[in-house]
Design a protein around this motif. Structure first.
Motif, PDB file in Angstrom:
ATOM      1  N   ASP A  36      -3.325   0.495  -3.470  1.00  0.00           N
ATOM      2  CA  ASP A  36      -2.409  -0.501  -4.011  1.00  0.00           C
ATOM      3  C   ASP A  36      -2.751  -0.751  -5.466  1.00  0.00           C
ATOM      4  OD1 ASP A  36      -4.483  -2.499  -4.031  1.00  0.00           O
ATOM      5  OD2 ASP A  36      -3.930  -3.092  -2.013  1.00  0.00           O
ATOM      6  N   TYR A  86      -8.071   2.760   0.134  1.00  0.00           N
ATOM      7  CA  TYR A  86      -8.360   2.431   1.532  1.00  0.00           C
ATOM      8  C   TYR A  86      -8.360   3.708   2.352  1.00  0.00           C
ATOM      9  CZ  TYR A  86      -6.919  -2.106  -0.251  1.00  0.00           C
ATOM     10  OH  TYR A  86      -6.808  -3.243  -1.001  1.00  0.00           O
ATOM     11  N   ARG A 108       0.827  -1.212   0.000  1.00  0.00           N
ATOM     12  CA  ARG A 108       0.000   0.000   0.000  1.00  0.00           C
ATOM     13  C   ARG A 108       0.854   1.252   0.000  1.00  0.00           C
ATOM     14  NH1 ARG A 108      -4.898  -1.738   4.015  1.00  0.00           N
ATOM     15  NH2 ARG A 108      -5.699  -3.326   2.607  1.00  0.00           N
ATOM     16  N   GLU A 129       1.063   5.346   0.451  1.00  0.00           N
ATOM     17  CA  GLU A 129       0.395   6.423   1.176  1.00  0.00           C
ATOM     18  C   GLU A 129       0.044   7.546   0.206  1.00  0.00           C
ATOM     19  OE1 GLU A 129       1.045   9.116   5.185  1.00  0.00           O
ATOM     20  OE2 GLU A 129       2.641   7.814   4.477  1.00  0.00           O
ATOM     21  N   TRP A 168      -4.673   5.426   1.367  1.00  0.00           N
ATOM     22  CA  TRP A 168      -3.773   4.389   0.879  1.00  0.00           C
ATOM     23  C   TRP A 168      -4.321   3.826  -0.428  1.00  0.00           C
ATOM     24  CZ3 TRP A 168       0.510   3.775   3.835  1.00  0.00           C
ATOM     25  CH2 TRP A 168       0.436   4.195   5.151  1.00  0.00           C
ATOM     26  N   ASP A 188      -7.812   4.088   8.346  1.00  0.00           N
ATOM     27  CA  ASP A 188      -7.839   2.918   9.239  1.00  0.00           C
ATOM     28  C   ASP A 188      -7.728   1.589   8.481  1.00  0.00           C
ATOM     29  OD1 ASP A 188     -10.334   2.561   8.093  1.00  0.00           O
ATOM     30  OD2 ASP A 188     -11.457   2.796   9.958  1.00  0.00           O
ATOM     31  N   GLY A 189      -7.525   1.648   7.161  1.00  0.00           N
ATOM     32  CA  GLY A 189      -7.337   0.437   6.369  1.00  0.00           C
ATOM     33  C   GLY A 189      -8.607  -0.148   5.771  1.00  0.00           C
ATOM     34  N   THR A 190      -9.735   0.538   5.928  1.00  0.00           N
ATOM     35  CA  THR A 190     -11.000   0.058   5.376  1.00  0.00           C
ATOM     36  C   THR A 190     -11.016   0.251   3.861  1.00  0.00           C
ATOM     37  OG1 THR A 190     -12.135   0.666   7.425  1.00  0.00           O
ATOM     38  CG2 THR A 190     -13.511   0.301   5.466  1.00  0.00           C
ATOM     39  N   TYR A 191     -11.327  -0.817   3.138  1.00  0.00           N
ATOM     40  CA  TYR A 191     -11.413  -0.773   1.678  1.00  0.00           C
ATOM     41  C   TYR A 191     -12.584   0.102   1.253  1.00  0.00           C
ATOM     42  CZ  TYR A 191     -12.305  -2.642  -3.038  1.00  0.00           C
ATOM     43  OH  TYR A 191     -12.552  -2.788  -4.379  1.00  0.00           O
TER      44      TYR A 191
END
Length: 167
Positions: free
Chosen positions: A142, A97, A64, A66, A140, A100-103
């Motif tokens: 990818d 994302y 990922r 930033e 984030w 907090d990493g939530t898709y």
């Protein structure tokens, strides 16, 4: 990053390593081009990645990166079919994302490209515009490249080089 001001990806041209890349139903090998005398050239520098596997949907994904919130993202890759096992459809996907990493599926962007000849580097580009990202709090992203072969059965190989993700 390894090459290019503003490139958000680790090892984008595979010059030093495969750091930051994860295989998807495949094996990744870093290669160094031998040069024109051996008909072994890459699109940038001397390093590239060989992706090999036996499953449709095989490929690789970046770690990922930033992002600056609410800014447009530009990404691209070059791929090459070294022989007939690399002919088929390539899919480039950008997933986003939150902090907090939530898709965030509603801003996922995908493009496909058909590779029909061997020994040529094909450029695949994908842009995610600022209005599509605005207010989504994307932190984030990818980049994923997957491959669906033109003919099923056996094992498949393709090369990838010069990956890019910029804002």
């Amino acid at each position: 990053s390894e090459y290019g001001a503003g490139n958000l990806l680790e090892s984008p041209s595979f010059e030093k390593s495969l750091y930051g890349w994860t295989p998807i139903s495949s094996n990744l090998t870093r290669a160094v081009a031998k040069g024109s005398l051996f008909n072994d050239l890459c699109s940038h520098g001397q390093g590239y990645c060989i992706v090999a596997g036996a499953a449709a949907g095989m490929g690789l994904t970046s770690s990922r990166a930033e992002l600056y919130t609410n800014r447009a993202v530009r990404s691209s890759v070059v791929v090459k079919a070294p022989d007939s096992t690399g002919l088929g459809t390539y899919t480039l996907t950008l997933k986003f994302y939150s902090l907090d990493g939530t898709y965030i599926p509603e801003v996922t962007k995908t493009t496909t490209f058909e590779v029909t000849q061997t020994d040529l580097w094909y450029y695949i580009r994908l842009n995610e515009t600022q209005p599509e990202l605005y207010g989504k709090n994307t932190s984030w992203s990818d980049l994923t490249v997957t491959f669906t072969p033109a003919t099923n059965g056996g094992s498949y190989t393709f090369y990838i080089d010069r990956t890019l993700m910029q804002q």
